[in-house]
Design an enzyme around this catalytic site. Structure first.
Site, short mmCIF file in Angstrom:
data_model
loop_
_atom_site.label_atom_id
_atom_site.label_comp_id
_atom_site.label_asym_id
_atom_site.label_seq_id
_atom_site.Cartn_x
_atom_site.Cartn_y
_atom_site.Cartn_z
N THR A 176 21.55 39.63 58.95
CA THR A 176 22.78 38.85 58.86
C THR A 176 23.90 39.67 58.22
OG1 THR A 176 21.35 36.94 58.48
CG2 THR A 176 23.69 36.61 58.13
N ARG B 202 18.85 45.50 54.97
CA ARG B 202 18.35 45.10 53.65
C ARG B 202 16.84 45.29 53.63
NH1 ARG B 202 21.34 39.72 51.42
NH2 ARG B 202 23.18 40.80 52.19
N LYS C 63 33.84 37.22 52.53
CA LYS C 63 33.91 36.11 51.61
C LYS C 63 34.20 36.66 50.23
CE LYS C 63 28.82 35.67 51.50
NZ LYS C 63 28.28 36.53 52.57
N SER D 218 23.21 42.04 47.95
CA SER D 218 23.85 40.78 47.62
C SER D 218 23.09 39.98 46.56
CB SER D 218 24.04 39.98 48.91
OG SER D 218 24.88 38.89 48.66
N HIS D 219 22.65 38.78 46.93
CA HIS D 219 22.02 37.88 45.96
C HIS D 219 20.54 38.22 45.75
CE1 HIS D 219 21.28 36.50 49.96
NE2 HIS D 219 20.23 35.84 49.52
N ASP E 245 30.67 38.32 46.46
CA ASP E 245 31.31 37.62 47.58
C ASP E 245 30.97 36.13 47.63
OD1 ASP E 245 28.72 38.03 48.41
OD2 ASP E 245 29.25 39.02 50.31
N ARG E 246 29.98 35.70 46.84
CA ARG E 246 29.66 34.27 46.83
C ARG E 246 30.22 33.61 45.57
NH1 ARG E 246 23.58 33.19 49.06
NH2 ARG E 246 23.66 34.69 50.77
N GLU F 28 30.98 29.24 54.35
CA GLU F 28 29.58 29.05 54.70
C GLU F 28 28.91 28.20 53.63
OE1 GLU F 28 27.56 32.34 57.05
OE2 GLU F 28 28.48 33.43 55.39
N LYS G 203 25.66 48.20 54.02
CA LYS G 203 26.38 47.64 55.17
C LYS G 203 27.62 48.49 55.43
CE LYS G 203 28.14 43.95 52.16
NZ LYS G 203 28.41 42.53 51.98
N ARG H 129 15.02 28.27 56.76
CA ARG H 129 16.05 27.47 56.12
C ARG H 129 16.20 26.17 56.91
NH1 ARG H 129 17.78 31.15 52.60
NH2 ARG H 129 18.56 33.19 53.25
N ASP I 57 27.78 36.18 42.92
CA ASP I 57 26.49 36.80 43.22
C ASP I 57 26.51 38.31 42.97
OD1 ASP I 57 28.06 37.55 45.38
OD2 ASP I 57 26.40 37.48 46.80
N ASP J 82 27.01 41.02 44.69
CA ASP J 82 28.12 41.86 45.17
C ASP J 82 29.47 41.14 45.12
OD1 ASP J 82 27.26 40.15 47.19
OD2 ASP J 82 27.95 41.48 48.78
N SER K 79 26.27 28.71 52.27
CA SER K 79 25.54 29.57 51.34
C SER K 79 26.43 30.06 50.21
CB SER K 79 24.95 30.74 52.09
OG SER K 79 25.97 31.42 52.82
#
Ligand code: VG1
Ligand code: CO
Length: 543
Positions: free
Chosen positions: A18, A22, A376, A113-114, A281-282, A363, A126, A496, A277, A279, A365
């Site tokens: 996604t 990773r 994001k 990320s998270h 972005d959340r 999103e 990425k 999910r 999070d 990185d 998430s």
């Protein structure tokens, strides 16, 4: 100092999920793994000679070493300039901004990320394109093809480059420009939001707790919230990035941000809580005793964004990923704005943002953002909320109550079943797909299925097409279940299950999500046989 070509062999399975590639950190540390992927990326973008790139990461274990490898490979591949964050740090949104601000040809962001960090945890990489956004599906496919045919990679023989101070360095013919990771990003935030109004709010005693979760947003939050906006010292907690994120999951939700949730539900809770999070972005938004689901946050921002100076003209349109609740659709409909439904992953918003069709995206998430970058952006969402609170004079819970009264409430929850056997997960999904056509007309847990489909998407701008993006089952009475497999995990499969139920009866807007979603949850289990097939009687994580 010379550039060499080093022989290598294709490594199977270097396929981006996604959000980039990773894997376990030890996989990335294995011989050639990182190098192959970086060279495949440089090949996939049509070669690197003369190009300019941004490089930075979230500070997790192996970040410093990986950055040195990328710098040496960039030099060997003829890159003209690399802009890198001091100490190799850049949040994902800050990297996106630097790519756009400096008009570079793209950039590498090192992050999982998270996902947790450490030698026995996760690492990721990425590539973002010249628009600042994640590699499109087309580019991701091209990079994957390169990973499968690669025979050698370029490497410059050199000592490590010092990244502790800003300024320029030289590596062969390549210029390395080390920049303050925070400064340009902070300046952009000051342009978009009413910093005077937010500073007045803090000066008036408004209390806030921001949990950086030992991840990359610490320096950004210290600078913006405490130094620029005058929030008291101590507003930011866990604000120093650590290679293992303090052994936590830097995932801003009520489960993993339990320290913040404890503070926000405790006796001396501040007015406002937020977290970001790994990185950056959340985001998580929580008022005193009032957690806001990411889908509701998106809808509330859609309804109030005009209160921020950068969005005073109103929004051009909104976009959400398919599993995200339809709360934002209701705002868009009421305001006459276009509303787009995309597959999961920020890469699908890029064309809409570039074309000006949407300038607010989100999103479920915990990702929210706008056209200010092409990712994001956690702190952006936090500042947007602060701006809305400062200008409206309302608390988080008052804002949400008013919102539900106006638009109805989309009760929503995501249930994650983690590290399940891949074969079990794949069978569950394929068997479910096989019976989709037979579901409409049937009834489960008292809910009548009206539609059942496997989500596919034709991009309205570049007309690219993707399918198999998640199973969507709709019921009469505005209820919905979505099921999909995660594309960011590194162990087994993660299923999910997304549950949604709209409620417009003003007397029923304050149920617990568990109560409001009980029938939808039961229907999901009956249809997909989750308990029977996975042997799990409860999800690992509920958000
Ligand atoms: C998850 C989220 C998705 C998000 C992606 C990357 O993907 O569900 O909404 O875009 O992570 O976010 P998946 O495939 O595991 O469901 V991040 O902050 O991890 O880069
Ligand atoms: Co992230």
């Amino acid at each position: 100092m010379t550039a060499r070509r080093i022989a290598t062999q294709a490594i199977p399975g270097q396929q981006a999920g996604t959000s980039g590639l990773r894997r376990k950190t030890r996989d990335f540390m294995a011989p050639h793994f990182l190098e192959n992927y970086v060279q495949a990326t440089l090949n996939g973008i049509g070669g690197a000679a003369g190009k300019r790139l941004v490089v930075g990461g979230d500070g997790r274990y192996f970040n410093p070493e990986a950055i040195q490898v990328i710098l040496r490979m960039a030099a060997a591949n003829g890159v003209a300039e690399v802009i890198v964050g001091r100490d190799g740090l850049l949040s994902t949104p800050a990297a996106s901004h630097l790519i756009r601000l400096n008009k570079t040809d793209g950039g590498f962001i090192l992050s999982a990320s998270h996902n947790p960090g450490g030698i026995d945890a996760d690492f990721g990489i990425k590539f973002n394109m010249a628009n600042g956004g994640p590699a499109s599906q087309t580019l991701a496919d091209a990079i994957y093809d390169e990973t499968q045919t690669i025979a050698d990679y370029g490497m410059f023989d050199a000592h490590d480059i010092a990244l502790h101070e800003t300024g320029t360095r030289q590596l062969g013919d390549m210029t390395i420009t080390v920049v303050d990771p925070v400064a340009d990003y902070a300046a952009l935030m000051a342009e978009l939001f009413d910093f005077n109004a937010i500073a007045k709010l803090f000066a008036g005693g408004f209390g806030m707790c921001f949990d950086a979760m030992h991840a990359v947003t610490g320096p950004y939050a210290h600078k913006i919230l405490e130094d620029m906006l005058g929030a008291p010292k101590g507003t930011v907690i866990n604000g120093i990035p650590l290679p293992d994120f303090g052994k936590g999951h830097p995932d801003p939700n009520p489960i993993w941000a339990h320290e913040l949730m404890g503070i926000m539900t405790g006796p001396d809770a501040p007015d406002f809580g937020a977290a970001s999070d790994g990185d950056g972005d959340r985001n998580m938004i929580v008022g005193r005793g009032a957690y806001v689901t990411p889908s509701d946050s998106l809808a509330l921002i859609a309804a109030h964004a005009h209160l921020a100076p950068g969005y005073a003209q109103g929004l051009s349109g909104v976009a959400r990923s398919m599993p995200t609740s339809t709360a934002v659709d209701r705002v868009a409909a009421a305001k006459g704005m276009a509303c787009f439904e995309t597959p999961t992953g920020w890469k699908f918003f890029g064309t809409l943002l570039d074309a000006g069709k949407a300038n607010l995206c989100g999103e479920e998430s915990a990702g929210t953002g706008s056209d200010h970058v092409r990712e994001k952006d956690g702190l952006w969402a936090v500042l947007m909320w602060l701006n809305i609170i400062a200008v409206s004079g309302k608390s988080v819970s008052a804002l949400m109550q008013d919102h539900w009264q106006n638009y109805g409430r989309n009760y929503y929850s995501r249930h994650d079943y983690e590290a399940i056997d891949i074969n079990v997960a794949n069978r569950l999904v394929s068997d479910l797909k096989a019976k989709l056509d037979s579901l409409p007309g049937q009834s489960f847990a008292g809910l009548d299925v009206t539609e059942a489909s496997d989500f596919s998407y034709r991009d309205p701008v570049d007309h690219s097409f993707v399918e198999g993006q998640g199973i969507q089952i709709k019921f009469a009475g505005d209820a919905r279940v979505v099921l999909r497999l995660s594309g960011t995990g590194t162990e087994g499969a993660t299923l999910r299950v997304y549950l949604e139920q709209l409620e417009t009866d003003a007397a029923r807007l304050n149920q617990t999500p568990e109560d409001a979603l009980a029938a939808v949850k039961q229907a999901a289990d009956e249809i997909a046989e989750i308990t029977a097939r996975t042997g799990r009687d409860a999800p690992d994580v509920k958000t």
